[in-house]
Design a protein around this motif. Structure first.
Motif, PDB file in Angstrom:
ATOM      1  N   HIS A   1      10.990 -83.218   9.454  1.00  0.00           N
ATOM      2  CA  HIS A   1      11.399 -82.267  10.482  1.00  0.00           C
ATOM      3  C   HIS A   1      10.825 -80.879  10.218  1.00  0.00           C
ATOM      4  O   HIS A   1      10.466 -80.154  11.154  1.00  0.00           O
ATOM      5  CB  HIS A   1      12.931 -82.220  10.549  1.00  0.00           C
ATOM      6  CG  HIS A   1      13.454 -81.538  11.761  1.00  0.00           C
ATOM      7  ND1 HIS A   1      14.505 -80.655  11.723  1.00  0.00           N
ATOM      8  CD2 HIS A   1      13.071 -81.591  13.079  1.00  0.00           C
ATOM      9  CE1 HIS A   1      14.745 -80.198  12.941  1.00  0.00           C
ATOM     10  NE2 HIS A   1      13.902 -80.747  13.769  1.00  0.00           N
TER      11      HIS A   1
ATOM     12  N   PHE B   1      14.010 -87.224   6.201  1.00  0.00           N
ATOM     13  CA  PHE B   1      14.158 -86.598   7.522  1.00  0.00           C
ATOM     14  C   PHE B   1      13.883 -85.100   7.466  1.00  0.00           C
ATOM     15  O   PHE B   1      13.143 -84.564   8.295  1.00  0.00           O
ATOM     16  CB  PHE B   1      15.573 -86.845   8.055  1.00  0.00           C
ATOM     17  CG  PHE B   1      15.916 -86.017   9.257  1.00  0.00           C
ATOM     18  CD1 PHE B   1      15.365 -86.319  10.498  1.00  0.00           C
ATOM     19  CD2 PHE B   1      16.777 -84.927   9.148  1.00  0.00           C
ATOM     20  CE1 PHE B   1      15.676 -85.531  11.613  1.00  0.00           C
ATOM     21  CE2 PHE B   1      17.089 -84.153  10.255  1.00  0.00           C
ATOM     22  CZ  PHE B   1      16.534 -84.459  11.492  1.00  0.00           C
TER      23      PHE B   1
ATOM     24  N   PHE C   1       7.379 -80.831  11.467  1.00  0.00           N
ATOM     25  CA  PHE C   1       7.398 -80.854  12.930  1.00  0.00           C
ATOM     26  C   PHE C   1       7.670 -79.479  13.524  1.00  0.00           C
ATOM     27  O   PHE C   1       6.952 -79.019  14.426  1.00  0.00           O
ATOM     28  CB  PHE C   1       8.452 -81.864  13.386  1.00  0.00           C
ATOM     29  CG  PHE C   1       8.771 -81.823  14.847  1.00  0.00           C
ATOM     30  CD1 PHE C   1       7.810 -82.142  15.797  1.00  0.00           C
ATOM     31  CD2 PHE C   1      10.047 -81.479  15.277  1.00  0.00           C
ATOM     32  CE1 PHE C   1       8.114 -82.107  17.154  1.00  0.00           C
ATOM     33  CE2 PHE C   1      10.362 -81.451  16.625  1.00  0.00           C
ATOM     34  CZ  PHE C   1       9.393 -81.761  17.571  1.00  0.00           C
ATOM     35  N   VAL C   2       8.709 -78.774  13.040  1.00  0.00           N
ATOM     36  CA  VAL C   2       9.107 -77.513  13.684  1.00  0.00           C
ATOM     37  C   VAL C   2       8.133 -76.378  13.388  1.00  0.00           C
ATOM     38  O   VAL C   2       8.110 -75.379  14.120  1.00  0.00           O
ATOM     39  CB  VAL C   2      10.540 -77.097  13.287  1.00  0.00           C
ATOM     40  CG1 VAL C   2      11.531 -78.157  13.731  1.00  0.00           C
ATOM     41  CG2 VAL C   2      10.666 -76.817  11.799  1.00  0.00           C
TER      42      VAL C   2
ATOM     43  N   LEU D   1      18.651 -80.477  19.116  1.00  0.00           N
ATOM     44  CA  LEU D   1      17.853 -80.537  17.892  1.00  0.00           C
ATOM     45  C   LEU D   1      16.830 -79.404  17.879  1.00  0.00           C
ATOM     46  O   LEU D   1      16.229 -79.104  18.915  1.00  0.00           O
ATOM     47  CB  LEU D   1      17.135 -81.891  17.803  1.00  0.00           C
ATOM     48  CG  LEU D   1      16.402 -82.204  16.503  1.00  0.00           C
ATOM     49  CD1 LEU D   1      17.393 -82.413  15.358  1.00  0.00           C
ATOM     50  CD2 LEU D   1      15.538 -83.464  16.670  1.00  0.00           C
TER      51      LEU D   1
ATOM     52  N   THR E   1      13.527 -77.630  17.717  1.00  0.00           N
ATOM     53  CA  THR E   1      12.172 -78.029  18.093  1.00  0.00           C
ATOM     54  C   THR E   1      11.208 -76.895  17.746  1.00  0.00           C
ATOM     55  O   THR E   1      11.634 -75.787  17.406  1.00  0.00           O
ATOM     56  CB  THR E   1      12.109 -78.353  19.593  1.00  0.00           C
ATOM     57  OG1 THR E   1      12.535 -77.203  20.336  1.00  0.00           O
ATOM     58  CG2 THR E   1      12.991 -79.554  19.933  1.00  0.00           C
TER      59      THR E   1
ATOM     60  N   HIS F   1      18.350 -77.669  11.779  1.00  0.00           N
ATOM     61  CA  HIS F   1      18.363 -78.901  12.566  1.00  0.00           C
ATOM     62  C   HIS F   1      19.066 -78.767  13.913  1.00  0.00           C
ATOM     63  O   HIS F   1      18.626 -79.348  14.890  1.00  0.00           O
ATOM     64  CB  HIS F   1      19.052 -80.023  11.769  1.00  0.00           C
ATOM     65  CG  HIS F   1      18.426 -80.307  10.444  1.00  0.00           C
ATOM     66  ND1 HIS F   1      17.093 -80.625  10.300  1.00  0.00           N
ATOM     67  CD2 HIS F   1      18.952 -80.312   9.191  1.00  0.00           C
ATOM     68  CE1 HIS F   1      16.820 -80.828   9.024  1.00  0.00           C
ATOM     69  NE2 HIS F   1      17.922 -80.640   8.333  1.00  0.00           N
TER      70      HIS F   1
ATOM     71  N   ASP G   1      22.991 -78.702   7.254  1.00  0.00           N
ATOM     72  CA  ASP G   1      22.554 -77.636   8.150  1.00  0.00           C
ATOM     73  C   ASP G   1      23.584 -76.518   8.234  1.00  0.00           C
ATOM     74  O   ASP G   1      23.230 -75.335   8.315  1.00  0.00           O
ATOM     75  CB  ASP G   1      22.280 -78.195   9.545  1.00  0.00           C
ATOM     76  CG  ASP G   1      21.311 -77.321  10.325  1.00  0.00           C
ATOM     77  OD1 ASP G   1      20.549 -76.559   9.698  1.00  0.00           O
ATOM     78  OD2 ASP G   1      21.301 -77.381  11.564  1.00  0.00           O
TER      79      ASP G   1
END
Length: 220
Positions: free
Chosen positions: A128, A124, A131-132, A147, A149, A171, A55
């Motif tokens: 992720h 991951f 998700f975001v 984290l 979001t 991240h 990251d």
């Protein structure tokens, strides 16, 4: 590769010739010690270190794609989505993908992290990313400070002027706080509009693939 007397040497183990200088021998020995130490750590610790290292690297790569005139058209393809959903994270130009993945994974590989930890990171980061970008309006309390979001990353995709070139972290949102690029309005506000201001990116896979080249040929 060939050594100074025509003898082969390994990139990982270093030169194996009688003319190896003390400085070179010391460098390769220290590199091997570092790699061995990194790979000997617990898998969970290696995973966390990879996420942090990746990251930190991607923050600057991502920021470069936004701020460098010749790089932005490639990344603009990703920002051309006018609505956010779980597929928006997959809209990427090939050049963007290759440069970003190569620069992010290079230090991870060179430092000797185990492949199991690398594979765990790849799972991951893929999950992720879905998700975001997802079209959800959930809030996650204190976790939002640790984290990335959906709300944090949605503002990165906002077409609003105050959100442009903000929230580069993938991240860890505190990286943007550290480097002065954090943006998250108070309350529960979400972006009203997404995409690139003026929407200059064309529609269609082939058109978007050629868009950066055509734009630069026009001097844009």
């Amino acid at each position: 590769m060939r050594g100074c007397r025509g003898r082969a040497y390994s990139v990982r183990a270093g030169p194996r010739t009688s003319c190896t200088s003390p400085a070179a021998a010391t460098f390769w020995w220290q590199a091997d010690v570092l790699r061995s130490g990194v790979g000997a750590q617990a898998q969970w610790l290696q995973f966390l270190e990879i996420v942090l290292l990746a990251d930190l690297t991607q923050y600057w790569v991502h920021r470069g794609f936004h701020t460098q005139r010749r790089l932005w058209p490639f990344h603009a393809v990703h920002h051309s989505s006018r609505a956010m959903d779980w597929l928006a994270g997959s809209r990427l130009h090939l050049v963007d993908i290759v440069i970003t993945r190569a620069l992010v994974l290079l230090p991870v590989v060179l430092l000797g992290f185990s492949m199991q930890a690398v594979y765990a990171y790849l799972v991951f980061v893929a999950a992720h990313a879905v998700f975001v970008h997802a079209n959800v309006r959930f809030r996650f309390g204190w976790l939002e400070n640790l984290l990335v979001t959906p709300r944090f990353h949605h503002w990165h995709h906002s077409a609003a002027a105050e959100a442009v070139n903000r929230n580069f972290a993938v991240h860890f949102p505190w990286l943007d706080r550290l480097f002065g690029t954090h943006y998250l309005p108070a309350g529960d506000r979400w972006p009203d509009d997404y995409g690139v201001a003026g929407d200059p990116v064309p529609i269609g896979y082939l058109a978007q693939l050629l868009y950066p080249v055509k734009r630069q040929n026009r001097g844009g």
